[in-house]
Write a protein that holds these residues in place. Sequence first.
Motif, PDB file in Angstrom:
ATOM      1  N   PRO A 453       0.826  -1.231   0.000  1.00 49.06           N
ATOM      2  CA  PRO A 453       0.000   0.000   0.000  1.00 49.06           C
ATOM      3  C   PRO A 453       0.853   1.271   0.000  1.00 49.06           C
ATOM      4  O   PRO A 453       0.526   2.246  -0.693  1.00 49.06           O
ATOM      5  CB  PRO A 453      -0.814  -0.121   1.288  1.00 49.06           C
ATOM      6  N   ALA A 454       1.945   1.243   0.749  1.00 56.99           N
ATOM      7  CA  ALA A 454       2.828   2.423   0.804  1.00 56.99           C
ATOM      8  C   ALA A 454       3.495   2.661  -0.542  1.00 56.99           C
ATOM      9  O   ALA A 454       3.672   3.809  -0.974  1.00 56.99           O
ATOM     10  CB  ALA A 454       3.878   2.233   1.895  1.00 56.99           C
ATOM     11  N   ASP A 457       0.942   4.317  -2.821  1.00 59.08           N
ATOM     12  CA  ASP A 457       0.793   5.737  -2.463  1.00 59.08           C
ATOM     13  C   ASP A 457       1.981   6.548  -2.970  1.00 59.08           C
ATOM     14  O   ASP A 457       1.821   7.683  -3.453  1.00 59.08           O
ATOM     15  CB  ASP A 457       0.677   5.899  -0.945  1.00 59.08           C
ATOM     16  N   LEU A 458       3.196   5.960  -2.864  1.00 59.01           N
ATOM     17  CA  LEU A 458       4.393   6.660  -3.301  1.00 59.01           C
ATOM     18  C   LEU A 458       4.395   6.844  -4.813  1.00 59.01           C
ATOM     19  O   LEU A 458       4.767   7.918  -5.324  1.00 59.01           O
ATOM     20  CB  LEU A 458       5.641   5.885  -2.855  1.00 59.01           C
ATOM     21  N   HIS A 460       1.823   7.143  -6.714  1.00 54.70           N
ATOM     22  CA  HIS A 460       0.849   8.207  -6.996  1.00 54.70           C
ATOM     23  C   HIS A 460       1.453   9.576  -6.677  1.00 54.70           C
ATOM     24  O   HIS A 460       1.256  10.543  -7.421  1.00 54.70           O
ATOM     25  CB  HIS A 460      -0.417   7.966  -6.172  1.00 54.70           C
ATOM     26  N   PHE A 461       2.217   9.654  -5.583  1.00 53.87           N
ATOM     27  CA  PHE A 461       2.782  10.932  -5.136  1.00 53.87           C
ATOM     28  C   PHE A 461       3.864  11.433  -6.097  1.00 53.87           C
ATOM     29  O   PHE A 461       3.908  12.619  -6.439  1.00 53.87           O
ATOM     30  CB  PHE A 461       3.359  10.772  -3.730  1.00 53.87           C
TER      31      PHE A 461
END
Length: 484
Positions: A453-454, A457-458, A460-461
């Motif tokens: 999940p991290a 998110d990364l 996407h960031f």
Amino acid sequence: MAEELLINVTPMECRVALIENGTVNELFVERTVKRGLVGNIYKGKVVRVLPGMQAAFVDIGLSRTAFLHINDMVWSRSQPTPNVFELLHPGQMLTVQVMKDMLGTKGARLSTDLSIPSRYLVLMPYGNHIGVSQRIESEEERDRLRSIIEHIQAEHNLPGSVIVRTAAEGVDEAAIAQDMCYLSKLWEFIQRKQKEAATAELIFEELPLPQRIIRDLASDETAKIYVDSREIHGKLSEFVDEFVPTIQNRLIHYPGEKPLFDLYNVEEDIQKALQTRVALKSGGYLMIDQTEAMTTIDVNTGSYVGGRSLEDTVFKTNMEATQVIARQLRLRNLGGILIIDFIDMQEAEHREEVMRQFERMLERDHAKTKITQVSELGLVEMTRKRTRESLEHLLCESCPTCQGRGYVKTAETVCYEIFREIMRYARAFDSKGGFTVVAHPAVIDRLLTAEAPAVADLEHFVKRVIKFQVENLYTQEQYDIILT
């Protein structure tokens, strides 16, 4: 106490084990390509004088310059300590002796107060007194030996201080006179080499390990000396005939097929001596941690609950620990500052008894030791003279994975480092390509599972794709991030 000496010889190294009552208590190792320097005498050249430290660095022809402190130099002790510049200057040539081997990154420790040992005596050419080993307790015997030395020195007009070694106890005057004659001739040879040497070079080399062991350790208590090399046995036999004829019948060549050290379980004891944890027969254990600054020894009761009370259990564990610690100090050759954390005892009588027992156990140690009393916290501070590398430093090197720390970062910690590094790259480079993370299997596995999940998110960031590649040769802390 029955003693045996085992001398194991191969073309690469020589190893000697001192066996007391069937137990290995000391181990000496000398490698052919890396012989110890202690006792060697060199012509040296002062490279740099350090007034703030009252010392100097001296070139003696080795890979690292050696260290000479003013306290290890010859000067009149009745006068105040002189400034080091009064005794030394750069470029000065002088004769020095190695007191301590090169340890780690430190160069050898030197002295200008030469000390030349033989079987029964130690000649210190620049001194003017007679000393007798403190291990010779009989005052009558001490006086007899002192009188013999005075007579020999006066008769032959021999200069210098003489220290009578423990091995001289009970030895007749003729044998001591022969020893003194040998030292006198050796000193004449060293003086001649001093004058001939024009550069930094070796003047006198200490005896090889087998001969040194015979000279320093063989005594009336030594029952047998086994040598597994016929060649070395022959050389030792000649040496013994010359210097210690009384033990000739105890020098035995071992021709057996089973290795000598295996016969006495020495190899197993060496492996155990490299471990941090040492088991006690009662169920308790020691934790021995050797660092650059000092060595700490922690005593624990472990599974032992055999005492009538907690205090009794603690006392018995500490008493057993004193014997094992004394043996481990000798076997591992631990030196410098040592902190021993005995289990806290409430009764002062118990603390005193533990210290008395510990002092008795250290009496057979050939290295000089100095210990304090048990503190209220159960700590004992002590020092043990260090003249050669410990067994661990001799046989081991720092772990390439943890760099000697004794631990590595967790896979989770490395994952978070990778995340931070990716964000730095994303800010630093405008490239629209993605990233490929190359790392240890455990790290990649965590990135694809617990940290998935991290990772999403990364991505996407930073608006880039992150790919992963396993590298089995990497350590857990090692990784690379490649721009794609």
